[in-house]
Design a protein around this motif. Structure first.
Motif, PDB file in Angstrom:
ATOM      1  N   ILE A 138       6.756  14.733   0.521  1.00 46.80           N
ATOM      2  CA  ILE A 138       5.434  14.143   0.287  1.00 46.80           C
ATOM      3  C   ILE A 138       4.410  15.252   0.038  1.00 46.80           C
ATOM      4  N   HIS A 139       4.448  16.264   0.880  1.00 45.02           N
ATOM      5  CA  HIS A 139       3.480  17.355   0.770  1.00 45.02           C
ATOM      6  C   HIS A 139       3.673  18.123  -0.548  1.00 45.02           C
ATOM      7  N   ARG A 140       4.899  18.368  -0.946  1.00 53.49           N
ATOM      8  CA  ARG A 140       5.177  19.083  -2.204  1.00 53.49           C
ATOM      9  C   ARG A 140       4.650  18.301  -3.410  1.00 53.49           C
ATOM     10  N   ALA A 141       4.879  16.988  -3.428  1.00 50.77           N
ATOM     11  CA  ALA A 141       4.385  16.154  -4.529  1.00 50.77           C
ATOM     12  C   ALA A 141       2.857  16.166  -4.559  1.00 50.77           C
ATOM     13  N   TYR A 142       2.252  16.104  -3.380  1.00 48.89           N
ATOM     14  CA  TYR A 142       0.793  16.135  -3.302  1.00 48.89           C
ATOM     15  C   TYR A 142       0.251  17.455  -3.834  1.00 48.89           C
TER      16      TYR A 142
ATOM     17  N   SER B 238      -5.395  12.327  -2.619  1.00 52.77           N
ATOM     18  CA  SER B 238      -5.573  12.797  -1.241  1.00 52.77           C
ATOM     19  C   SER B 238      -5.418  11.638  -0.260  1.00 52.77           C
ATOM     20  N   ALA B 239      -5.994  10.488  -0.601  1.00 52.70           N
ATOM     21  CA  ALA B 239      -5.863   9.303   0.262  1.00 52.70           C
ATOM     22  C   ALA B 239      -4.410   8.833   0.322  1.00 52.70           C
ATOM     23  N   ALA B 240      -3.720   8.876  -0.809  1.00 55.29           N
ATOM     24  CA  ALA B 240      -2.308   8.478  -0.838  1.00 55.29           C
ATOM     25  C   ALA B 240      -1.482   9.428   0.019  1.00 55.29           C
ATOM     26  N   HIS B 241      -1.737  10.722  -0.087  1.00 53.39           N
ATOM     27  CA  HIS B 241      -1.021  11.722   0.719  1.00 53.39           C
ATOM     28  C   HIS B 241      -1.258  11.467   2.205  1.00 53.39           C
ATOM     29  N   GLU B 242      -2.513  11.271   2.561  1.00 52.46           N
ATOM     30  CA  GLU B 242      -2.852  11.045   3.965  1.00 52.46           C
ATOM     31  C   GLU B 242      -2.189   9.774   4.501  1.00 52.46           C
ATOM     32  N   ALA B 243      -2.180   8.713   3.713  1.00 49.93           N
ATOM     33  CA  ALA B 243      -1.564   7.450   4.155  1.00 49.93           C
ATOM     34  C   ALA B 243      -0.061   7.624   4.376  1.00 49.93           C
ATOM     35  N   LEU B 244       0.606   8.308   3.466  1.00 53.30           N
ATOM     36  CA  LEU B 244       2.055   8.505   3.610  1.00 53.30           C
ATOM     37  C   LEU B 244       2.373   9.427   4.784  1.00 53.30           C
ATOM     38  N   MET B 245       1.582  10.479   4.969  1.00 55.51           N
ATOM     39  CA  MET B 245       1.825  11.407   6.088  1.00 55.51           C
ATOM     40  C   MET B 245       1.547  10.711   7.425  1.00 55.51           C
TER      41      MET B 245
ATOM     42  N   ARG C 250      -3.492  20.024 -10.340  1.00 53.84           N
ATOM     43  CA  ARG C 250      -3.962  19.538 -11.649  1.00 53.84           C
ATOM     44  C   ARG C 250      -5.210  18.680 -11.550  1.00 53.84           C
ATOM     45  N   THR C 251      -5.360  17.937 -10.450  1.00 54.25           N
ATOM     46  CA  THR C 251      -6.453  16.969 -10.376  1.00 54.25           C
ATOM     47  C   THR C 251      -7.684  17.477  -9.639  1.00 54.25           C
TER      48      THR C 251
ATOM     49  N   PRO D  42       0.816  -1.222   0.000  1.00 50.40           N
ATOM     50  CA  PRO D  42       0.000   0.000   0.000  1.00 50.40           C
ATOM     51  C   PRO D  42       0.850   1.274   0.000  1.00 50.40           C
ATOM     52  N   GLU D  43       1.960   1.266   0.745  1.00 48.76           N
ATOM     53  CA  GLU D  43       2.836   2.448   0.758  1.00 48.76           C
ATOM     54  C   GLU D  43       3.452   2.671  -0.623  1.00 48.76           C
ATOM     55  N   GLU D  44       3.915   1.601  -1.269  1.00 51.44           N
ATOM     56  CA  GLU D  44       4.508   1.742  -2.603  1.00 51.44           C
ATOM     57  C   GLU D  44       3.481   2.242  -3.615  1.00 51.44           C
ATOM     58  N   ARG D  45       2.241   1.778  -3.504  1.00 49.12           N
ATOM     59  CA  ARG D  45       1.183   2.272  -4.399  1.00 49.12           C
ATOM     60  C   ARG D  45       0.938   3.759  -4.176  1.00 49.12           C
ATOM     61  N   SER D  46       0.933   4.174  -2.911  1.00 48.19           N
ATOM     62  CA  SER D  46       0.741   5.596  -2.600  1.00 48.19           C
ATOM     63  C   SER D  46       1.891   6.427  -3.152  1.00 48.19           C
ATOM     64  N   ARG D  47       3.113   5.939  -2.972  1.00 50.37           N
ATOM     65  CA  ARG D  47       4.281   6.653  -3.499  1.00 50.37           C
ATOM     66  C   ARG D  47       4.202   6.758  -5.020  1.00 50.37           C
ATOM     67  N   GLN D  48       3.838   5.658  -5.669  1.00 53.74           N
ATOM     68  CA  GLN D  48       3.752   5.632  -7.124  1.00 53.74           C
ATOM     69  C   GLN D  48       2.675   6.602  -7.614  1.00 53.74           C
ATOM     70  N   LEU D  49       1.565   6.647  -6.927  1.00 56.71           N
ATOM     71  CA  LEU D  49       0.470   7.536  -7.300  1.00 56.71           C
ATOM     72  C   LEU D  49       0.891   9.006  -7.216  1.00 56.71           C
ATOM     73  N   LEU D  50       1.722   9.336  -6.225  1.00 54.16           N
ATOM     74  CA  LEU D  50       2.198  10.711  -6.064  1.00 54.16           C
ATOM     75  C   LEU D  50       3.474  10.979  -6.854  1.00 54.16           C
ATOM     76  N   GLY D  51       4.006   9.955  -7.536  1.00 57.03           N
ATOM     77  CA  GLY D  51       5.220  10.135  -8.338  1.00 57.03           C
ATOM     78  C   GLY D  51       6.475  10.248  -7.494  1.00 57.03           C
ATOM     79  N   LEU D  52       6.497   9.578  -6.353  1.00 57.28           N
ATOM     80  CA  LEU D  52       7.637   9.644  -5.441  1.00 57.28           C
ATOM     81  C   LEU D  52       8.493   8.387  -5.558  1.00 57.28           C
ATOM     82  N   PRO D  53       9.792   8.493  -5.266  1.00 52.83           N
ATOM     83  CA  PRO D  53      10.671   7.317  -5.366  1.00 52.83           C
ATOM     84  C   PRO D  53      10.302   6.248  -4.352  1.00 52.83           C
ATOM     85  N   LEU D  54      10.533   5.001  -4.733  1.00 50.04           N
ATOM     86  CA  LEU D  54      10.188   3.872  -3.868  1.00 50.04           C
ATOM     87  C   LEU D  54      11.358   3.433  -2.990  1.00 50.04           C
ATOM     88  N   ASP D  55      12.559   3.893  -3.293  1.00 48.93           N
ATOM     89  CA  ASP D  55      13.758   3.291  -2.720  1.00 48.93           C
ATOM     90  C   ASP D  55      14.364   4.007  -1.519  1.00 48.93           C
TER      91      ASP D  55
END
Length: 163
Positions: free
Chosen positions: A121-125, A147-154, A131-132, A100-113
């Protein structure tokens, strides 16, 4: 290999190898790929290339725009090359499913590694939200997903580390 994919690959190779690429033709082909390619990565590469290819197709484009358009064409070619290359070894192995964390990162365009800071995280969100958001012409569904991905990562960052 899909016959249509092979044809697209040949067309992009031809456009790429031309001394003066026909960006109008590249726009048409990229739009076709973005609309009906089976592979998600290929559709995404074509869709992301469309704006710069459209700019390059105009008569009064500058050199930097043409260079950026050629780079986008090369990205599409790389994705097609990966899809058409012979596969050896574990052909039928399913790709590793994302956490789930990797999916959230991918959705926000953030690195997985690596570990991310809250500000990253906030800047990417914020960039994606601009745009969305439905008020900016985006879809409510896409906005709710990011928004859900941002909230999960934060939320994960605020949790104390487990030992």
């Amino acid at each position: 290999m899909n016959r249509r994919l092979a044809e697209w690959k040949l067309e992009f190779d031809r456009i790429w190898s031309a001394h003066a690429p026909d960006y109008g033709e590249a726009v048409t082909l990229a739009q076709l790929i973005a609309d009906c390619a089976e592979d998600e990565a290929l559709r995404q590469a074509a869709a992301q290339a469309l704006p710069i290819l459209r700019c390059a197709a105009q008569d009064s484009t500058d050199h930097a725009t043409c260079v950026a358009a050629r780079r986008r064409i090369s990205v599409i070619r790389e994705v097609m090359a990966a899809l058409t290359a012979p596969q050896f070894g574990r052909r039928s192995a399913l790709p590793k499913s994302l956490t789930p964390e990797e999916r959230s990162r991918q959705l926000l365009g953030l690195p997985l590694d690596r570990r991310l800071s809250e500000s990253e995280i906030h800047r990417a969100y914020k960039l994606l939200a601009k745009r969305t958001h439905p008020d900016a012409g985006g879809s409510e569904e896409a906005f709710l997903r990011i928004s859900a991905a941002h909230e999960a990562l934060m939320k994960e960052r605020r949790m104390p580390p487990r030992h």
